[in-house]
Write a protein that holds these residues in place. Sequence first.
Motif, short mmCIF file in Angstrom:
data_model
loop_
_atom_site.label_atom_id
_atom_site.label_comp_id
_atom_site.label_asym_id
_atom_site.label_seq_id
_atom_site.Cartn_x
_atom_site.Cartn_y
_atom_site.Cartn_z
N GLN A 14 75.65 -40.89 -44.74
CA GLN A 14 75.53 -41.90 -45.77
C GLN A 14 76.81 -42.00 -46.62
N SER A 15 77.37 -40.85 -47.00
CA SER A 15 78.59 -40.89 -47.83
C SER A 15 79.77 -41.44 -47.03
N VAL A 16 79.81 -41.17 -45.72
CA VAL A 16 80.86 -41.75 -44.87
C VAL A 16 80.69 -43.27 -44.80
N LEU A 17 79.46 -43.72 -44.61
CA LEU A 17 79.18 -45.16 -44.57
C LEU A 17 79.60 -45.84 -45.87
N PHE A 25 84.89 -52.49 -44.82
CA PHE A 25 84.46 -52.47 -43.42
C PHE A 25 82.95 -52.28 -43.35
N THR A 26 82.39 -52.55 -42.18
CA THR A 26 80.96 -52.34 -41.95
C THR A 26 80.80 -51.28 -40.87
N GLY A 27 79.98 -50.31 -41.14
CA GLY A 27 79.70 -49.26 -40.16
C GLY A 27 78.24 -49.27 -39.77
N LYS A 178 85.12 -37.87 -49.73
CA LYS A 178 84.94 -37.27 -51.06
C LYS A 178 86.28 -36.93 -51.70
N SER A 179 87.38 -37.44 -51.12
CA SER A 179 88.72 -37.05 -51.56
C SER A 179 89.45 -38.16 -52.32
#
Length: 193
Positions: A14-17, A25-27, A178-179
């Motif tokens: 979820q955090s990557v999305l 962008f859409t993932g 998260k960076s």
Amino acid sequence: MQIAIIDYGAGNVQSVLFAIERLGFTGIITSDWKTIQTADKVIFPGVGEANTAMTKLKANGLDTLIPTLKQPVLGICLGMQLLCNASEEGNTKGLGIFDVDIIRFSNQVKVPQMGWNTIYNLKSVLFNGINPDEYVYLVHSYYAPLCAEAIAKTNYEMEFASALQKNNFYGVQFHPEKSGAFGEQILKNFLNI
């Protein structure tokens, strides 16, 4: 552009999305073989224990699919570690993309390494626009020793490979999602490969 985020029950999907969506962008979060095979880019996140994560990958047959992918693939944290030959964590056999074994930090340092640390000796388009010694966010007890495929280094107890690359496979030990701005730039660079 179709971006597949591999969902195998052991990733911070979820955090990557959300990070990808912040970049415009859409993932799609998926474990579907066809969706992953036909995606333009594949992100392979991972959080947790190596042996459990590999068992989950095998349950979906993703352990046989991932090494066959031809498009750019980005392993994040445990995802990067699972792309290596093996891990001391749970005596786990990895996917064998990167020719290095993952080992545990000694008891001489606080484990896990949790928080911000610098990356340097940057050697890839993944780091375009990133200055050496930028801070990234890490949470890990195991690491990849320096090897021929290292494209970034970090120092915690000793220098280790905080990023790896071989052909179309990239891996980062830290969490770009998260960076902050630098992590977002790294994700953007990956999506532009």
